[in-house]
Design an enzyme around this catalytic site. Sequence first.
Site, PDB file in Angstrom:
ATOM      1  N   CYS A   1     -38.007  22.446   8.893  1.00 21.87           N
ATOM      2  CA  CYS A   1     -38.245  22.324  10.323  1.00 21.87           C
ATOM      3  C   CYS A   1     -39.318  23.317  10.701  1.00 21.87           C
ATOM      4  CB  CYS A   1     -36.962  22.524  11.119  1.00 21.87           C
ATOM      5  SG  CYS A   1     -36.373  24.184  11.131  1.00 21.87           S
TER       6      CYS A   1
ATOM      7  N   ASP B   1     -32.393  34.617  15.838  1.00 20.49           N
ATOM      8  CA  ASP B   1     -32.287  33.664  16.952  1.00 20.49           C
ATOM      9  C   ASP B   1     -32.583  34.298  18.319  1.00 20.49           C
ATOM     10  OD1 ASP B   1     -31.653  31.688  15.166  1.00 20.49           O
ATOM     11  OD2 ASP B   1     -29.499  31.721  15.550  1.00 20.49           O
TER      12      ASP B   1
ATOM     13  N   LYS C   1     -22.793  27.417  19.991  1.00 21.00           N
ATOM     14  CA  LYS C   1     -23.254  26.232  19.247  1.00 21.00           C
ATOM     15  C   LYS C   1     -23.057  26.414  17.745  1.00 21.00           C
ATOM     16  CE  LYS C   1     -27.786  25.820  18.184  1.00 21.00           C
ATOM     17  NZ  LYS C   1     -28.146  25.578  16.784  1.00 21.00           N
ATOM     18  N   ASN C   2     -23.484  27.561  17.233  1.00 23.46           N
ATOM     19  CA  ASN C   2     -23.468  27.727  15.777  1.00 23.46           C
ATOM     20  C   ASN C   2     -22.072  27.996  15.218  1.00 23.46           C
ATOM     21  OD1 ASN C   2     -26.142  27.160  15.765  1.00 23.46           O
ATOM     22  ND2 ASN C   2     -26.837  29.281  15.483  1.00 23.46           N
TER      23      ASN C   2
END
Length: 420
Positions: free
Chosen positions: A115, A306, A22-23
Site C-alpha cells: 500500500c 500511526d 479500529k486496530n
Amino acid sequence: MDSLEIKGGVPLHGDVQISGAKNAVLPIMAATLLTPEKCVIHNVPNLSDVSFMARILESLGARVRLKGGTVTVEATRVKPVGNYDLIRKMRGSICILGPLLGRQHEARVSLPGGCVIGPRPIDLHLKGVRRLGAKVSIEEGYVCAQARRLKGADVFLGGRSGPTVLGTANLMMAAVLADGVTTIQSAACEPEVVDLADFLIKMGARIEGAGSPSVTIRGVKTLHGAEHEVIPDRIEAATFAIAAAATGGEITLHGVRPDHLHAVIDKLEETGVRITQKSLTLKVAAAKKLRPVDVTTQPYAGFPTDVQAQLMSLLILAPGISIITERIFESRFMHVSELTRLGADISIEGPSAIIKGGQPLSGAPIMASDLRASAALVLAGLSAKGKTLINRIYHLDRGYENIDAKLRKLGARIRRRNTE
Ligand code: EPU
C-alpha cells in the site's frame, strides 16, 4: 466522491468522546471465527473497515449483525476460502489466516497487496504458521495453508523493523487451538494485541504474557462464545489531542486510556502542550509557545508510526527545526508534499523529514493518500488560514468515526461536500 472543506484558524474547545480502536476490533472480529458459538463485541466504531471485515466474515459463512456499536457474530459453520476480491482490498483482513487455520485446518486467503505506506510483506505471518506445522504455498494470488493438526512450537517473530502486530495476532489465533505449547518471542506489545488476547482468554484460550515480547499459548480443544468491550482508540485520541494543540485550543478527551499514550503525551509535553490526566479523561491545552522536537517512530511503547503524520502537522507550526524519523514503514511521508502545498517547509532525507517550522500556512486544495496522512491534512487545514479542500477523504472513514461531526462539535468549521 466526498471531500472535506475546512475554514481554518478556529481554536477547538469542548469535549470529545473517543471511539473503540479500529486496530483492536479487526483482529477481534477475525477471532470470532474460532468458535461456532455467538460472540458479542461492544464499543465497535462505525468505520468502513469494520463493515468490510463484517462482509469478509459473512463471505466465510458467519452470521454478522452490526448495530449501534455492537457486533454479534455467529460462525456456526465456516468455509476455509475467503472471497478473493474482498480480502485483497483490506490489509487487516490477513488476520483471518490464523483463525481459519486453527479451526478448519485449512485457509485460502488472498495475498494482501502493498500500500502507499510501503511494501507490507507477510513473511513473518507465514513463518509463524509454518513453525506450527502448516504447509504454506502461494497459488493464484492466494496464501494457501494447511495442517491436519497444528503443533505448538517456539517462534521468533522479530523482523527487519522489529515485531509485527498482525503477525503476532495471527500466530496467537492459530496457536490457541494447536496441540501443546507455543511461545512467541519478539512478540508485538501493542495494546491491540493485549485486547485480542483478553478476548481469546474470555473464549477459553490459555495465553500468558500478552503485552510483553514473550507470549505463551497453551492449546485447548475448543473455544466458546464470549462478550467483550474493545479498548479506546489511542490513535484517534492522539489525533484529537494534536487538533487542540495545532489550533491553539483546549479540549477534553473522554473514554481514553492515558496508559496507552505515554509516548505521545511525553512528546506533546516536550513541545509545550499542557496535558492533564484524570482516570479516563485527558485534558489537552495548546502550548503557550510551541517548541520544535525530534521524534523517531518505534514499536510500542515507543512513539507510534500511526501518529507520525499528525505530529508533523503540529511541528510545522513550531518555530525552529524538528526532525521526524520513520522507522516502521518505508514510505510513510505521502502527506509531506500536500503539507508543502499549504506552505510548510519540509524536506525528506532518507527515513527522516526535516521540518523548518513556523512558516505561515494558508489553505489550498489538497489530496488525501492514506488514513493517517488524511488525518494530518485535516489537522493542517484546521490550523491554516483560509479554506482547505481535502479530496479523497474515503481514507478517513476507514479509521475515524464521524471525524467531521466530532470536530464540528468542538467548533471547527468543517463540512463534507460531495464533489461528484
Ligand atoms: N513486516 C515484515 N514482515 C511481515 C509483517 C510485517 O517485514 O510479515 C514489517 C512491516 O513491513 C513493517 C513492520 O514489520 O515494516 C511492522 O508492521 P506490522 O506487521 O506491525 O504492521 P501491521 O500489523 O500490518 C498494524 C496496523 C497498522 C500499524 C502497524 C504498526 C492494523 C490493522 N494495522 O499493521 O495500522 O501502522 O500495525 O503499528 O492493526 C493504520 O491504522 O493506519 C495502520 C496502518
